[in-house]
Design a protein around this motif. Structure first.
Motif, short mmCIF file in Angstrom:
data_model
loop_
_atom_site.label_atom_id
_atom_site.label_comp_id
_atom_site.label_asym_id
_atom_site.label_seq_id
_atom_site.Cartn_x
_atom_site.Cartn_y
_atom_site.Cartn_z
N UNK A 39 0.84 -1.22 0.00
CA UNK A 39 0.00 0.00 0.00
C UNK A 39 0.86 1.25 0.00
N UNK A 40 1.94 1.24 0.77
CA UNK A 40 2.82 2.41 0.81
C UNK A 40 3.51 2.62 -0.54
N UNK A 41 3.95 1.50 -1.18
CA UNK A 41 4.58 1.63 -2.48
C UNK A 41 3.62 2.20 -3.51
N UNK A 42 2.36 1.69 -3.48
CA UNK A 42 1.37 2.20 -4.42
C UNK A 42 1.08 3.67 -4.15
N UNK A 43 0.94 4.01 -2.86
CA UNK A 43 0.67 5.41 -2.51
C UNK A 43 1.82 6.32 -2.92
N UNK A 73 -3.07 12.83 -5.08
CA UNK A 73 -3.10 12.99 -3.62
C UNK A 73 -4.31 12.28 -3.02
N UNK A 74 -5.47 12.38 -3.72
CA UNK A 74 -6.67 11.73 -3.20
C UNK A 74 -6.46 10.22 -3.12
N UNK A 75 -5.93 9.63 -4.22
CA UNK A 75 -5.73 8.18 -4.24
C UNK A 75 -4.65 7.76 -3.25
N UNK A 76 -3.58 8.56 -3.10
CA UNK A 76 -2.54 8.22 -2.12
C UNK A 76 -3.10 8.20 -0.71
N UNK A 77 -3.96 9.17 -0.39
CA UNK A 77 -4.59 9.20 0.94
C UNK A 77 -5.51 8.01 1.12
N UNK A 81 -3.34 5.92 3.54
CA UNK A 81 -3.72 6.50 4.82
C UNK A 81 -3.32 7.96 4.93
N UNK A 82 -3.52 8.48 6.14
CA UNK A 82 -3.32 9.91 6.36
C UNK A 82 -1.87 10.32 6.13
N UNK A 83 -0.91 9.56 6.65
CA UNK A 83 0.49 9.93 6.50
C UNK A 83 0.88 9.93 5.03
N UNK A 84 0.50 8.89 4.30
CA UNK A 84 0.82 8.84 2.88
C UNK A 84 0.19 10.00 2.14
N UNK A 85 -1.06 10.35 2.52
CA UNK A 85 -1.71 11.48 1.87
C UNK A 85 -0.99 12.78 2.13
N UNK A 127 -7.31 17.76 3.74
CA UNK A 127 -8.71 17.32 3.87
C UNK A 127 -8.85 15.86 3.48
N UNK A 128 -8.22 15.47 2.37
CA UNK A 128 -8.30 14.07 1.96
C UNK A 128 -7.70 13.17 3.03
N UNK A 129 -6.57 13.63 3.61
CA UNK A 129 -5.88 12.78 4.60
C UNK A 129 -6.69 12.64 5.88
N UNK A 130 -7.40 13.69 6.24
CA UNK A 130 -8.16 13.64 7.49
C UNK A 130 -9.46 12.84 7.36
N UNK A 131 -9.70 12.34 6.15
CA UNK A 131 -10.89 11.52 5.96
C UNK A 131 -10.87 10.30 6.88
#
Length: 712
Positions: A39-43, A73-77, A81-85, A127-131
């Protein structure tokens, strides 16, 4: 967060605690780690892919710099997750800022709209990350369900036999909820802990991960827990523990921990006391959430606000930022200066309270800006409350908050009153000029005739100037020729002196040479002629001839003009020059003393330098003869002072009269009798030293004589 038993009760743990900790095993750690890594690599690849597409399609996409980075950015979040976003947001903002926002390949921001767009993008990324905060609320609901399950399990202990089937069902449901809780804790980075009255302290797997510790290698208890607390927060944590031991409600506490790898993390801890039916504390439970990324984001947000404040405050233009109520957020110093607001605080003060004279149509423009319009005006009149009038050039733009809504407006308003007055004055001058042109049209013929006469006069003056210029050029050429003549005269005078010196130096050697020849003749007549006498006489004669030849070489070298500067030893030039005149001075009864201290080399013309020394020595000899000086002495000294080569030539001939000492270097000035001096020797010596070699030649009277000083 975890604590010891607040009141020391020894109630044994009920089945509810055991069942909570004995839930079904989670998925294998290796699989979970690989899944998180994927997931981190994809993000991480998403913003890189956006950068590649933006770079390849940039020529077609200009100026839409954010087209690919918003979905990235939306897809990375969503994926990481929040940190990746947040990391994707920061990376995308920096890349776009440096590579695509003009001026490219720099971190300069020229237009306010660029700043606003950058802030909007950063806000949307946050905002995306705080979702994922919604998952945190889901965790709270799960914990409430867990508490209800624990109460139900305590009740089921008394009804075990009657309600076995219901208990099994509830246990299964509890296990499912515990699994959900673990997953929720992983997503929200929240770990849980419980502390029982018997002193047992238990952590969830997520709490171990947050603290960077491994279950089985670390036994949680109060002393070991305090060891991982950051030293600056340890005293505060101990106070919090002490308060809980006193029966106070733990509440919330933010603190820092130091992981075994040395990294520091921010933790938000929550705790609650458990009491029995009589109100006695039976234990404690709570959560610990890793809020490091949130703290970093908050710090970055504060820094962004501070940068925005500094940018507006020190902007070289009148600029102000307002909220939706038209209250000041920031204002530049130029804004305060142009509108006479001084240094008073404007934050949260209504724009209309400061300028109640703002006309109604301007207020309507403000409302239109708050609705999203961009408005501008090149010149508009603003009548102040004190009766003065300002002409303003203004532009109004909305700014947007993190939610994409208009948060207020930014107003640029430049005072162009001076320019307006200048334009009005220019218009008035143009009108006056047109009137004057009309008035002077009638006299144009007269003026033209006067101009023709003036042109004729200028032509005559021009021809006269040409003639005068030609005359002055001829004078300059004549002066140059005279200067060359002076140099030639000086050289001829020196040659005359040298011929006299050579004649004197040759007279005695020639007499000796003649004597040797006579000795050979007499010895032949008297029969005493021999081979030995012949060889001895020939050897002495050849020595005299070589001496005469060296004299000719010295004379020739003295007369050769140096075309280029060369490095030479001053001592060698002095010795060589004195050697040319020494015999002549001895004949005149003049004693010469030479003291050389090996001064540094000089870059110049050695023959011209020798000419100067010879001229000074000759002048001293002439002064002795003219004044009949007893015991005449010439002292020549060379040395160095402050990096310069200094040569002094002093005599005891009585010095130079003060009334003429300032004139002796003038051309054609001489104190010698008619036919004895040309008056160019000292003049040419000064030109050689000062003009050709960049030095100085001065004279003064010392100790009953004159001292000439040469510095180079």
């Amino acid at each position: 967060m975890q604590l010891i038993n607040p009141n020391g009760n020894d109630h044994p743990p009920g089945p509810s605690e055991n069942s909570v900790t004995a839930t079904g095993a989670d998925e294998p750690a290796g699989r979970k780690g690989r899944r998180n890594l994927n997931r981190w690599l994809l993000a991480g690849l998403l913003p890189l892919a956006a950068l590649a597409l933006q770079w390849l399609l940039w020529e077609r996409l200009q100026p839409y710099v954010w087209l690919f980075f918003y979905p990235a950015v939306f897809l990375s979040s969503w994926v990481g997750g929040r940190v990746a976003g947040l990391l994707a947001t920061a990376f995308s903002a920096v890349v776009v800022w440096y590579l695509f926002i003009p001026p490219r390949y720099s971190f300069s921001l020229v237009h306010p709209s660029t700043i606003i767009a950058l802030l909007i993008f950063a806000g949307m990324g946050v905002l995306f990350s705080l979702f994922h905060e919604r998952l945190r609320r889901a965790g709270r609901q799960t914990r409430l369900a867990l508490a209800e399950a624990i109460l139900g399990r305590e009740h089921l202990e008394h009804l075990m036999e009657e309600r076995t089937r219901e208990l099994v069902s509830l246990v299964d449901e509890l296990r499912r909820k515990e699994a959900d809780l673990r997953r929720s804790q992983e997503l929200a980075k929240i770990g849980s802990w419980t502390y029982q009255a018997d002193g047992r302290l238990e952590w969830s797997d997520e709490l171990y991960r947050i603290y960077g510790l491994a279950r089985g290698k670390f036994t949680p208890d109060v002393p070991s827990f305090l060891e991982i607390i950051h030293p600056d927060d340890r005293a505060h944590m101990q106070h919090w523990v002490k308060a809980c031991l006193g029966g106070e409600n733990p509440g919330e506490l933010e603190f820092r921990i130091v992981r075994p790898d040395g990294s520091v993390r921010f933790i938000s801890g929550h705790g609650a006391l458990s009491r029995d039916s009589e109100g006695r504390v039976t234990g404690m439970s709570g959560t610990g959430q890793d809020i490091t990324e949130r703290k970093i984001a908050e710090s970055a947000h504060r820094e962004s606000e501070e940068l925005l404040k500094l940018f507006i405050e020190y902007a070289p233009v009148p600029l102000a930022m307002f909220d939706r109520e038209m209250r000041y957020l920031y204002a530049s110093r130029r804004w305060r200066s142009d509108f006479g607001l001084g240094d008073r605080s404007l934050v949260k003060v209504s724009h209309y309270a400061i300028f109640p004279e703002i006309p109604q149509h301007w207020r309507e423009l403000h409302r239109r800006g708050l609705a999203g319009e961009i408005l501008r005006e090149e010149a508009e009149e603003f009548r102040r409350a004190d009766g003065t009038v300002q002409w303003l050039r203004w532009e109004l733009r909305p700014w947007y908050d993190a939610g994409g809504k208009v948060g207020g407006i930014v107003i640029f308003s430049e005072d162009i009153s001076n320019r307006k007055c200048a334009e009005d004055a220019l218009q008035k001058l143009n009108e006056e000029l047109e009137l004057r042109v009309a008035q002077r049209t009638e006299t144009l013929d007269v003026i033209l005739s006067e101009r023709e006469a003036q042109n004729a006069e200028l032509q005559r003056a021009y021809h006269e100037l040409e003639a005068e210029t030609a005359r002055r050029i001829r004078m300059v050429e004549e002066l140059r020729q005279k200067e060359q003549l002076l140099i030639h005269q000086s050289r001829l005078a020196a040659m005359g002196e040298m011929l006299g010196y050579i004649a004197h130096q040759w007279r005695q050697p020639l007499n000796v040479l003649g004597l040797h020849l006579q000795v050979l003749g007499l010895s032949y007549q008297h029969g005493t002629f021999s081979r030995e006498l012949l060889e001895e006489s020939v050897g002495k004669a050849m020595g005299i001839i070589r001496h005469l030849s060296r004299t000719i070489d010295d004379f020739r070298d003295f007369l050769i003009l140096n075309k280029e500067k060369t490095l030479f030893q001053v001592d060698e030039v002095i010795v060589k020059t004195v050697g040319l005149i020494e015999e002549h001075l001895k004949k005149a009864g003049v004693r010469i003393e030479v003291a050389c201290t090996n001064p540094p080399e000089v870059n110049g013309f050695p023959n011209e330098y020798s000419h100067v020394i010879l001229n000074l020595l000759t002048n001293a000899k002439d002064a002795f003869l003219e004044r009949q000086t007893e015991h005449p002495v010439i002292r020549v000294h060379s040395g160095s002072e402050q990096g310069k080569t200094v040569v002094t030539i002093a005599d005891n001939a009585g010095g130079i009269p003060e009334e003429i000492i300032d004139k002796i270097f003038d051309a054609y000035f001489t104190t010698k009798g008619l036919g004895k001096g040309s008056g160019v020797g000292l003049f040419m010596s000064k030109m050689i030293i000062e003009k050709n070699m960049g030095g100085s030649l001065t004279v003064r009277n010392v100790n009953g004589g004159a001292e000439f000083r040469i510095e180079i």
